[in-house]
Design an enzyme around this catalytic site. Structure first.
Site, short mmCIF file in Angstrom:
data_model
loop_
_atom_site.label_atom_id
_atom_site.label_comp_id
_atom_site.label_asym_id
_atom_site.label_seq_id
_atom_site.Cartn_x
_atom_site.Cartn_y
_atom_site.Cartn_z
N CYS A 159 8.41 16.62 41.27
CA CYS A 159 7.48 16.42 42.10
C CYS A 159 6.88 15.20 42.59
O CYS A 159 7.47 14.57 43.49
CB CYS A 159 6.08 17.22 41.49
SG CYS A 159 5.24 17.91 42.84
N LYS A 178 8.52 13.49 33.54
CA LYS A 178 7.72 12.99 34.58
C LYS A 178 7.09 11.56 34.67
O LYS A 178 6.23 11.22 33.88
CB LYS A 178 6.90 14.13 35.17
CG LYS A 178 6.19 13.77 36.63
CD LYS A 178 5.30 14.82 36.93
CE LYS A 178 4.87 14.97 38.23
NZ LYS A 178 3.91 16.18 38.86
N GLU A 225 8.52 23.27 39.52
CA GLU A 225 7.52 22.96 38.47
C GLU A 225 6.82 23.99 37.87
O GLU A 225 5.84 24.49 38.29
CB GLU A 225 6.91 21.66 39.19
CG GLU A 225 5.97 20.77 38.18
CD GLU A 225 5.33 19.56 38.95
OE1 GLU A 225 4.98 19.95 40.20
OE2 GLU A 225 4.68 18.79 38.32
#
Lengths: 305, 305
Positions: B160, B123, B50
Site C-alpha cells: 500500500c 511494510k 491488505e
C-alpha cells in the site's frame, strides 16, 4: 501561525513548443521571437525545447555536428541574456555546450532578468538508442542535480532522458524545487508509431506526472515537434516524428495544460506554487521516506553480482 | 547466443479483489475460497488485499484492535500453507503481524506449494492520515525491501503506502523482481470523492505504472473494495469507500487488466515475464543510472537544514 499554504503564489509559465530547421540562426531567431511573445503575454518563467537551435543531429554520428556546439557565454546565452535584461523574464535555454576541445555537454542555462546567467545544468543521464546517439556527442553531466533559487521560486532543471529516472526528480525536488522543467526532444520512429506510439507517449507522460506526485511539485515538459528526416542517406533510418504534447502537471499529478502533437506555439499557463505545500500536507510522502533503508540506490544491481 | 527474450515465460496471476466484514473468520474463509477458485482457474501466483482478514481498523485508534493481530506462523499462514501445499500455488498473504507484546507489523508473507513460507515483507512506509492511522498500530518494517526467488519467477512484495515511493520499487526491482505486488487498502473519503476522487485514484494508478516503466517490470496492485463505516461513533468520520480497481501493469506501463471499483471477484491474468527483458533492452533505463550521483537520496532534505 497562519498557514502559509493559503498565500497564493501565482506564477505564469511560458512553454515554447517548436520545430527546428537546418538553419541554426533562423531557429535562434524564432526561439527569441517566441520567448518575447511569451513575455508579452505575461509569462514569467519561459522554457525552450532541448537543443532547439539545430535539427536533432543525434540521429546519426557525424563529426561535423560538433561544429554546432558553442561555449557559455556564447551566442545563444548572449542573445537570451539581452532578452531577459530587456523583458525581466526568467528563461531556461537548452544548448549544445562546448566546454573544451573534445568535451561537450547537453546543457540548460537559467537566465533571469538583469541578473543574467544564474547557472547551468548538464544533462546527467545520456541515452544511446537508434536515432538517439547521444553518447557519441555528450559527456554525462558532472555538476549533479540542480535546483536554482530565482526571483520566481526554486526551479529545478533536468533534460529529456532524465525524465525516466525517479532519482533525478527526487534529488532535484529535495533541493527545494517547486517546478521541475524538462526541455525535451522525443518522438516516434514513424515505422513503429502505429504499433507502439501510444504506449510510448503514455509511458513518457505518466512517468513525469509520477515525479510530480512523488515530490509534490509541478512538472513542465517542453518538447520539440515536427518531422525531421535523418541527416544522412535515407538508408540510415526513417527519421523522427517529434511528438510535441508539451505539458504542465500539478503536484497532484493532474494535467494542467497540454499542447497537441504537431502544432508549434507559445503556451502561457498560470500555476499557483502554494499548491505544492497544500498537496504535500495532504499527501505527506516526504514525511515517511525511509532514508535509513535507501542506501543501496547507489548500487548498479542487487541480484546479479 | 540465442536471445533469451524470445523464450516466453507465461505466468498466470490471480488477483483477489474483496471486501471485508467485521467477522475475521468469515473473511478468512472467503479469502481461502477465492484463492482456491483462482487456483482452479489456473492462477499460479495469487495475491490478496491488505489486511483482508478484518475491517480496515486503522480508521480509528483503539487498543482493542490489537487483538486482531496474529503471529507467524499463526492461523492465517497455517490456512494458506495448507492451501498452497494442496494446490501448488504461490500466494501473497497480507496480515496484521504480532511479533511480540507491544510490537506489531503490517506484513505480507509469501507461501509456495509444498515449500511453504518463503519469507515475509514488513511494510516499510507507514502512513498516518485521517482514517488511515497506521502509525498507531504498525512499527515500520526492519527487514528492508525484499524480492523472493520462487518457482514462478522473482517476486517483489510491497504494501500500500509503499506505492508512493519510487525508492521502494527501485530497491525491490534491483534485487531481480520481475513482478511487484502491492496488497492495498485505499479508498475515498465519501465527502471528498466528488471533488478529489478522480485525481486521487489517477495519481495512485499512474504512480505505480511509473514504477513499472522505470524498472521494466510488471506491477500488480490488489485493492480492497466496498464501503466501511468508521468503527466508532459516526462523529469520527464518514468512513472509507475502498476504490477497488485492482490492476496489472506491464513493463511498458500499459494497463493489462483492471477490475472495476465496486465488484468483488477473482481475476486470472496471464502475463509473459519475457516482456521484462524485451522492454528493458528497448528502454534501457537501468543501463544509464548515475549511481555515482544518487548518494543524497539517503538525506531527508537538501535545501532546508
Amino acid at each position: 501561525m497562519s498557514p502559509p499554504l493559503l498565500l497564493s503564489r501565482v506564477l505564469k509559465l511560458g512553454l515554447i513548443q517548436m520545430s527546428s530547421t537546418d538553419d541554426p540562426d533562423a531557429n535562434l531567431d524564432r526561439a527569441l521571437a517566441s520567448t518575447r511573445e511569451a513575455a508579452a503575454r505575461g509569462a514569467q518563467v519561459i522554457c525552450l525545447p532541448e537543443l532547439f537551435r539545430s535539427r536533432y543531429f543525434c540521429q546519426t554520428e557525424e563529426h561535423r555536428f560538433f561544429e554546432l556546439a558553442e561555449p557559455i557565454p556564447g551566442p545563444s546565452t548572449d542573445a537570451f541574456t539581452a532578452l531577459a535584461a530587456d523583458t525581466g523574464v526568467t528563461v531556461i535555454v537548452s544548448l549544445f555546450e562546448r566546454r573544451a576541445a573534445g568535451l561537450y555537454h547537453n546543457t540548460a542555462v537559467v537566465i533571469e532578468g538583469a541578473a543574467g546567467c544564474l547557472g547551468r545544468y548538464r544533462k546527467m543521464h545520456i541515452p544511446d538508442d537508434p536515432r538517439y546517439f547521444e553518447k557519441f556527442y555528450f559527456t554525462p553531466g558532472d555538476l549533479g542535480f540542480r535546483a536554482f533559487p530565482t526571483a520566481r521560486g526554486v526551479l529545478g532543471v533536468l533534460i529529456c532522458w532524465d525524465q525516466w529516472y525517479p532519482e533525478a526528480a527526487r534529488l532535484t525536488a529535495l533541493q527545494g524545487a517547486e517546478v521541475l522543467f524538462y526541455p525535451t526532444a522525443i518522438g516516434w520512429h514513424p515505422e513503429e508509431k502505429a504499433q507502439y506510439g501510444q504506449a510510448q507517449h503514455e509511458a513518457w507522460e505518466l512517468s513525469q506526472r509520477a515525479h510530480a506526485v512523488a515530490n509534490g511539485c509541478f512538472v513542465v515538459a517542453v518538447n520539440r515537434t515536427g518531422f525531421e528526416p535523418p541527416p544522412g542517406a535515407p538508408a540510415l533510418g526513417e527519421g523522427i516524428e517529434f511528438w510535441g504534447q508539451s505539458f504542465v502537471a500539478g503536484p497532484d499529478g493532474a494535467i494542467v495544460d497540454r499542447a497537441d502533437a504537431t502544432e508549434e506555439g507559445v503556451r502561457v499557463v498560470a500555476i499557483d506554487l502554494a499548491r505544492c505545500e497544500e498537496i504535500r500536507t495532504h499527501w505527506p510522502f516526504l514525511r515517511d521516506r525511509r532514508i535509513d533503508a535507501y542506501g543501496d540506490i547507489t548500487r548498479r544491481h542487487l541480484g546479479a553480482p
